[in-house]
Design a protein around this motif. Structure first.
Motif, PDB file in Angstrom:
ATOM      1  N   UNK A   1      46.962  51.084  26.467  1.00 25.23           N
ATOM      2  CA  UNK A   1      46.286  52.332  26.116  1.00 25.23           C
ATOM      3  C   UNK A   1      46.857  53.536  26.855  1.00 25.23           C
ATOM      4  N   UNK A   2      47.911  53.342  27.604  1.00 25.39           N
ATOM      5  CA  UNK A   2      48.532  54.434  28.337  1.00 25.39           C
ATOM      6  C   UNK A   2      47.836  54.784  29.637  1.00 25.39           C
ATOM      7  N   UNK A   3      47.043  53.877  30.180  1.00 25.88           N
ATOM      8  CA  UNK A   3      46.350  54.142  31.440  1.00 25.88           C
ATOM      9  C   UNK A   3      47.228  53.700  32.615  1.00 25.88           C
ATOM     10  N   UNK A   4      47.234  54.523  33.650  1.00 24.24           N
ATOM     11  CA  UNK A   4      48.080  54.253  34.818  1.00 24.24           C
ATOM     12  C   UNK A   4      47.574  53.018  35.556  1.00 24.24           C
ATOM     13  N   UNK A   5      48.453  52.032  35.723  1.00 26.34           N
ATOM     14  CA  UNK A   5      48.053  50.781  36.351  1.00 26.34           C
ATOM     15  C   UNK A   5      47.904  50.905  37.862  1.00 26.34           C
ATOM     16  N   UNK A   6      48.567  51.886  38.471  1.00 21.35           N
ATOM     17  CA  UNK A   6      48.436  52.057  39.915  1.00 21.35           C
ATOM     18  C   UNK A   6      47.011  52.453  40.271  1.00 21.35           C
ATOM     19  N   UNK A   7      46.479  53.466  39.619  1.00 22.77           N
ATOM     20  CA  UNK A   7      45.126  53.906  39.938  1.00 22.77           C
ATOM     21  C   UNK A   7      44.099  52.863  39.507  1.00 22.77           C
ATOM     22  N   UNK A   8      44.372  52.136  38.422  1.00 26.98           N
ATOM     23  CA  UNK A   8      43.444  51.083  38.002  1.00 26.98           C
ATOM     24  C   UNK A   8      43.447  49.926  39.012  1.00 26.98           C
ATOM     25  N   UNK A   9      44.606  49.637  39.580  1.00 21.63           N
ATOM     26  CA  UNK A   9      44.664  48.613  40.634  1.00 21.63           C
ATOM     27  C   UNK A   9      43.926  49.076  41.884  1.00 21.63           C
ATOM     28  N   UNK A  10      44.033  50.375  42.194  1.00 23.54           N
ATOM     29  CA  UNK A  10      43.286  50.908  43.335  1.00 23.54           C
ATOM     30  C   UNK A  10      41.785  50.745  43.127  1.00 23.54           C
ATOM     31  N   UNK A  11      41.311  51.146  41.948  1.00 23.94           N
ATOM     32  CA  UNK A  11      39.880  51.041  41.663  1.00 23.94           C
ATOM     33  C   UNK A  11      39.450  49.575  41.619  1.00 23.94           C
ATOM     34  N   UNK A  12      40.278  48.706  41.045  1.00 27.61           N
ATOM     35  CA  UNK A  12      39.954  47.278  41.031  1.00 27.61           C
ATOM     36  C   UNK A  12      39.885  46.684  42.421  1.00 27.61           C
TER      37      UNK A  12
ATOM     38  N   UNK B   1      40.378  55.770  33.876  1.00 26.98           N
ATOM     39  CA  UNK B   1      40.085  55.679  32.444  1.00 26.98           C
ATOM     40  C   UNK B   1      40.950  56.608  31.608  1.00 26.98           C
ATOM     41  N   UNK B   2      41.742  57.455  32.261  1.00 21.95           N
ATOM     42  CA  UNK B   2      42.536  58.455  31.526  1.00 21.95           C
ATOM     43  C   UNK B   2      43.658  57.793  30.740  1.00 21.95           C
ATOM     44  N   UNK B   3      43.765  58.177  29.457  1.00 21.12           N
ATOM     45  CA  UNK B   3      44.819  57.662  28.581  1.00 21.12           C
ATOM     46  C   UNK B   3      45.881  58.744  28.385  1.00 21.12           C
ATOM     47  N   UNK B   4      47.110  58.389  28.702  1.00 20.95           N
ATOM     48  CA  UNK B   4      48.244  59.317  28.568  1.00 20.95           C
ATOM     49  C   UNK B   4      48.975  58.974  27.281  1.00 20.95           C
ATOM     50  N   UNK B   5      48.874  59.851  26.290  1.00 23.31           N
ATOM     51  CA  UNK B   5      49.497  59.573  25.002  1.00 23.31           C
ATOM     52  C   UNK B   5      51.021  59.579  25.128  1.00 23.31           C
ATOM     53  N   UNK B   6      51.642  58.635  24.453  1.00 22.98           N
ATOM     54  CA  UNK B   6      53.081  58.489  24.508  1.00 22.98           C
ATOM     55  C   UNK B   6      53.566  57.690  25.693  1.00 22.98           C
ATOM     56  N   UNK B   7      52.626  57.198  26.538  1.00 22.26           N
ATOM     57  CA  UNK B   7      53.008  56.424  27.723  1.00 22.26           C
ATOM     58  C   UNK B   7      52.465  55.006  27.659  1.00 22.26           C
ATOM     59  N   UNK B   8      52.245  54.493  26.454  1.00 18.83           N
ATOM     60  CA  UNK B   8      51.695  53.147  26.326  1.00 18.83           C
ATOM     61  C   UNK B   8      52.711  52.107  26.785  1.00 18.83           C
TER      62      UNK B   8
END
Length: 342
Positions: free
Chosen positions: A115-126, A93-100
């Motif tokens: 929203x700048x959220x890392x897709x690797x970790x979101x794919x892991x959680x998914x 859920x972490x949003x990294x500003x400037x990394x959208x």
């Protein structure tokens, strides 16, 4: 046939050659009964060593290279899903500003979303959520389908006809419609009773739908095995000794049908994952803030032309999981089915 006593001559007594009346003449000498030598024993052709059912199944499974590779791939996917998020410097859920919407790079191998959220970790959680839904749904189907199929096959007669007609009725019910109705009927009630529920009503409705609908295939497969096994001699002996029905089913029938049960349950996992991904993709499955592979693919539709990697990685993960489970299931079927013995 009656045999008459016959006097043994001196020649027969000395040589060991005896001729029996009523049979074609043959001779059997004392030397024919001597043990074979080591050289002669080594020349004997041994067709197959004695082994157990599980060892024989494992040997046949290991010969299927594709199934073995897919088995280790599934282990890697499980490590990726359950251990990966703890090793990542980002949370899902972490949003990294400037990394959208960064394209895949060294810092973000799968890129970032809008929203700048890392897709690797979101794919892991998914992947973790999709695997959890697939495994638990398969366990629900395993318990319900095995119980109903075993009881139906063992009882037979009117009870079997009623259960099978009920299964045929369930085949005609569209599962997506049931899930939609469950979503509508359960959402308000569950949200009011459990406002901080972590799993969400979408996941619960999927579990309930599988419990209501998807046990039918398992029940029919188990019933077919029980109908064959219940006529075996050991089952008839157990009945003659007065063993109750639940004891015969639990101790004699289900252990001998374990191969069919395992294979059917294994094929149920990719089907459950695909169903969940499809429902989440159209907005009926896992809801925010949770992220399954289907919901990740759904959220990538807005920028599909400009940011195709947002769709590519979740979709490829779904395809890889389903492919590995199908190939692994095929290998298990070939190994556990006695008809495939060499």
């Amino acid at each position: 046939m009656n045999f008459k006593s016959k006097k043994i001559s001196e020649h027969e007594r000395n040589t060991g050659e005896v001729a029996l009346e009523g049979f074609a003449p043959f001779t059997l000498s004392v030397t024919d009964l001597e043990p074979v030598s080591v050289e002669e024993r080594e020349r004997q052709v041994r067709m197959r060593e004695s082994t157990t059912y599980l060892k024989d199944a494992l040997r046949r499974f290991l010969k299927n290279k594709m199934a073995v590779v897919c088995f280790f791939m599934l282990i890697l996917i499980a490590v990726f899903a359950f251990a990966g998020p703890h090793l990542s410097p980002y949370s899902y859920e972490q949003q990294v500003r400037g990394s959208e919407r960064l394209k895949p790079c060294l810092e973000h191998p799968f890129g970032t979303d809008s929203l700048g959220r890392d897709m690797l970790v979101r794919t892991m959680v998914g992947t973790r959520i999709s695997l959890t839904i697939g495994v638990f749904s398969s366990l629900i189907v395993l318990v319900i389908g095995t119980t109903i199929g075993a009881v139906s096959g063992y009882l037979g007669g009117m009870a079997d006809n009623i259960i099978m007609r009920f299964c045929e009725i369930l085949y005609t019910i569209p599962d997506v419609l049931i899930i939609i109705l469950l979503q509508i009927s359960l959402k308000s009630a569950l949200d009011a009773k459990f406002p901080d529920m972590a799993t969400g009503t979408g996941m619960i409705s999927i579990f309930i739908a599988f419990a209501l609908l998807y046990w039918v295939t398992m029940a029919r497969m188990v019933r077919g095995q029980i109908l064959t096994l219940k006529e075996r001699e050991y089952v008839l002996a157990a009945k003659a000794m007065g063993a109750p029905a639940h004891h015969i089913i639990r101790r004699h029938l289900l252990p001998n049908a374990i191969g069919t049960i395992i294979v059917t349950a294994m094929f149920q996992i990719p089907y459950a994952i695909f169903t969940e991904s499809f429902l989440s993709f159209i907005g009926l499955g896992v809801s925010a803030p949770m992220a399954s592979l289907g919901s990740l693919a759904n959220r990538s539709l807005d920028g599909l032309a400009s940011y195709p990697y947002l769709m590519f990685f979740p979709a490829m993960t779904i395809a890889l999981i389903i492919f590995c489970f199908n190939q692994f299931g095929d290998g298990l079927r070939d190994a556990l089915d006695p008809r495939f013995k060499e």
